[in-house]
Design a protein around this motif. Structure first.
Motif, PDB file in Angstrom:
ATOM      1  N   SER A   1       0.833  -1.206   0.000  1.00  0.00           N
ATOM      2  CA  SER A   1       0.000   0.000   0.000  1.00  0.00           C
ATOM      3  C   SER A   1       0.870   1.258   0.000  1.00  0.00           C
ATOM      4  CB  SER A   1      -0.909   0.033   1.234  1.00  0.00           C
ATOM      5  OG  SER A   1      -1.820  -1.034   1.235  1.00  0.00           O
ATOM      6  N   PHE A   2       0.536   2.192  -0.878  1.00  0.00           N
ATOM      7  CA  PHE A   2       1.186   3.510  -0.878  1.00  0.00           C
ATOM      8  C   PHE A   2       0.367   4.453  -1.755  1.00  0.00           C
ATOM      9  CE2 PHE A   2       3.301   1.076  -4.272  1.00  0.00           C
ATOM     10  CZ  PHE A   2       3.118   1.917  -5.361  1.00  0.00           C
ATOM     11  N   VAL A   3       0.670   5.745  -1.658  1.00  0.00           N
ATOM     12  CA  VAL A   3      -0.007   6.778  -2.438  1.00  0.00           C
ATOM     13  C   VAL A   3       1.049   7.659  -3.095  1.00  0.00           C
ATOM     14  CG1 VAL A   3      -1.525   8.806  -2.351  1.00  0.00           C
ATOM     15  CG2 VAL A   3      -2.016   6.819  -0.912  1.00  0.00           C
ATOM     16  N   ILE A   4       0.793   8.055  -4.339  1.00  0.00           N
ATOM     17  CA  ILE A   4       1.623   9.041  -5.020  1.00  0.00           C
ATOM     18  C   ILE A   4       0.714  10.181  -5.466  1.00  0.00           C
ATOM     19  CG2 ILE A   4       3.051   9.486  -7.062  1.00  0.00           C
ATOM     20  CD1 ILE A   4       4.040   6.550  -6.752  1.00  0.00           C
ATOM     21  N   TYR A   5       1.139  11.398  -5.187  1.00  0.00           N
ATOM     22  CA  TYR A   5       0.303  12.570  -5.416  1.00  0.00           C
ATOM     23  C   TYR A   5       0.645  13.258  -6.734  1.00  0.00           C
ATOM     24  CZ  TYR A   5      -0.792  11.854  -0.514  1.00  0.00           C
ATOM     25  OH  TYR A   5      -1.194  11.289   0.674  1.00  0.00           O
ATOM     26  N   GLU A   6      -0.276  14.111  -7.197  1.00  0.00           N
ATOM     27  CA  GLU A   6      -0.030  14.830  -8.443  1.00  0.00           C
ATOM     28  C   GLU A   6       1.177  15.757  -8.279  1.00  0.00           C
ATOM     29  OE1 GLU A   6      -3.339  17.290  -9.498  1.00  0.00           O
ATOM     30  OE2 GLU A   6      -3.393  18.327  -7.567  1.00  0.00           O
ATOM     31  N   ASN A   7       1.910  15.908  -9.366  1.00  0.00           N
ATOM     32  CA  ASN A   7       3.079  16.788  -9.417  1.00  0.00           C
ATOM     33  C   ASN A   7       4.114  16.436  -8.354  1.00  0.00           C
ATOM     34  OD1 ASN A   7       4.608  18.903 -10.462  1.00  0.00           O
ATOM     35  ND2 ASN A   7       3.720  20.415  -9.078  1.00  0.00           N
ATOM     36  N   GLU A   8       4.269  15.141  -8.072  1.00  0.00           N
ATOM     37  CA  GLU A   8       5.245  14.678  -7.083  1.00  0.00           C
ATOM     38  C   GLU A   8       6.286  13.798  -7.769  1.00  0.00           C
ATOM     39  OE1 GLU A   8       5.258  12.599  -2.673  1.00  0.00           O
ATOM     40  OE2 GLU A   8       3.806  11.881  -4.153  1.00  0.00           O
ATOM     41  N   SER A   9       7.529  13.911  -7.341  1.00  0.00           N
ATOM     42  CA  SER A   9       8.575  13.022  -7.845  1.00  0.00           C
ATOM     43  C   SER A   9       8.926  12.015  -6.755  1.00  0.00           C
ATOM     44  CB  SER A   9       9.814  13.805  -8.268  1.00  0.00           C
ATOM     45  OG  SER A   9      10.374  14.511  -7.185  1.00  0.00           O
ATOM     46  N   VAL A  10       8.847  10.739  -7.114  1.00  0.00           N
ATOM     47  CA  VAL A  10       9.038   9.647  -6.157  1.00  0.00           C
ATOM     48  C   VAL A  10      10.001   8.625  -6.742  1.00  0.00           C
ATOM     49  CG1 VAL A  10       7.909   7.778  -4.884  1.00  0.00           C
ATOM     50  CG2 VAL A  10       6.717   9.953  -5.212  1.00  0.00           C
ATOM     51  N   ALA A  11      10.953   8.185  -5.943  1.00  0.00           N
ATOM     52  CA  ALA A  11      11.828   7.086  -6.337  1.00  0.00           C
ATOM     53  C   ALA A  11      11.368   5.808  -5.637  1.00  0.00           C
ATOM     54  CB  ALA A  11      13.277   7.390  -5.964  1.00  0.00           C
ATOM     55  N   ILE A  12      11.334   4.709  -6.375  1.00  0.00           N
ATOM     56  CA  ILE A  12      11.064   3.398  -5.794  1.00  0.00           C
ATOM     57  C   ILE A  12      12.344   2.592  -5.899  1.00  0.00           C
ATOM     58  CG2 ILE A  12       9.662   1.303  -5.887  1.00  0.00           C
ATOM     59  CD1 ILE A  12       7.422   2.928  -7.130  1.00  0.00           C
TER      60      ILE A  12
END
Length: 279
Positions: free
Chosen positions: A27-38
């Protein structure tokens, strides 16, 4: 508060009934205009997450929601309008005989009018610095140029989410830096959500947030500074930490009172200069 663009709700997945679970209750959330590394060790489920986001795979358990839509067989084509993906080997994405044709391919499949296609080809090739190569055959390009064209082809469909799945792994350090700068500029200009799946620590420290995967589960998530402060724990699950973080630890052991957690050479030099100025 930013809109939720990608949601994984207790997602589990495996490649066959008799196979082990690749993802477990994720479970996780990514938001608009966000930069995320996995990030995570090989086999931790990173690339599977990318394929699930794009509807190339479907979970056996749990829900995936992209821009308010549940991902399933009925919605997958709509979802793919919101999610663009760039893979490690750009040759696997090329279908056109010229750069221009290749960028046009995804738009043709979506029935975009010719005049609009022409404008998007111009805009996206300019954005990635490949306008002068529009009539070149893709196989004649360098690795970095090919990756720029692959990115242009994805950007031309105007996605809300751009996934880079080990997209710089085959490039040299200079090529990686140039591609990630291009992607960062486009992300800011178009307000995309950028998801970077990578082993390259230089790419990780440039993102707003990091999701760490371990054995198919979300092990932790925080800012890059918060994640790399847990050096020993990261190393125990098989992950590296930036060289600057290791150097900072060695300096502390030698008696240099570095208080913050530098993420790059400039931050470390600034920290040392402040210490020098106060001595």
């Amino acid at each position: 508060m930013r809109k939720r663009l990608v949601e994984f709700r207790n997602v589990s997945f495996r490649y066959g009934d008799e196979q082990p679970w690749v993802l477990k209750n994720c479970s996780f959330v990514i938001y608009e205009n966000e930069s995320v590394a996995i990030i995570g060790h090989n086999g931790s489920g990173k690339s599977t997450i990318a394929k699930l986001m794009n509807g190339l795979l479907f979970p056996q358990e749990g829900e995936i929601i992209i821009n308010g839509q549940h991902v399933n067989n009925e919605t997958v084509w709509e979802v793919r309008k919101d999610v663009g993906m760039v893979f490690q080997n750009p040759d696997n994405q090329f279908v056109g005989t010229t750069v221009q044709d290749d960028v046009a391919f995804g738009m043709e499949n979506r029935g975009i009018p010719r005049a609009e296609m022409a404008n998007r080809i111009d805009d996206t090739l300019t954005a990635v610095g490949m306008q002068q190569h529009r009539m070149t055959e893709p196989h004649k390009l360098s690795g970095g140029q090919k990756q720029r064209v692959a990115i242009a082809g994805v950007l031309a469909i105007f996605p809300s989410v751009l996934i880079m799945d080990e997209a710089t792994a085959m490039l040299d350090p200079k090529g990686r830096k140039e591609i990630m700068q291009t992607v960062s500029d486009v992300q800011k200009e178009r307000h995309l959500s950028l998801i970077t799946i990578t082993h390259d620590l230089e790419e990780v420290v440039q993102t707003e947030r990091v999701i760490v995967m371990n054995e198919g589960e979300v092990w932790d998530e925080s800012t890059p500074r918060g994640i790399f402060a847990k050096k020993e724990k990261l190393q125990r699950i098989g992950l590296d930490v930036p060289f600057v973080a290791t150097l900072s630890d060695e300096l502390r052991k030698a008696g240099v009172p570095i208080e913050n957690e530098p993420l790059n050479h400039d931050e470390l030099l600034e920290e040392l200069w402040i210490l020098h100025s106060t001595m």
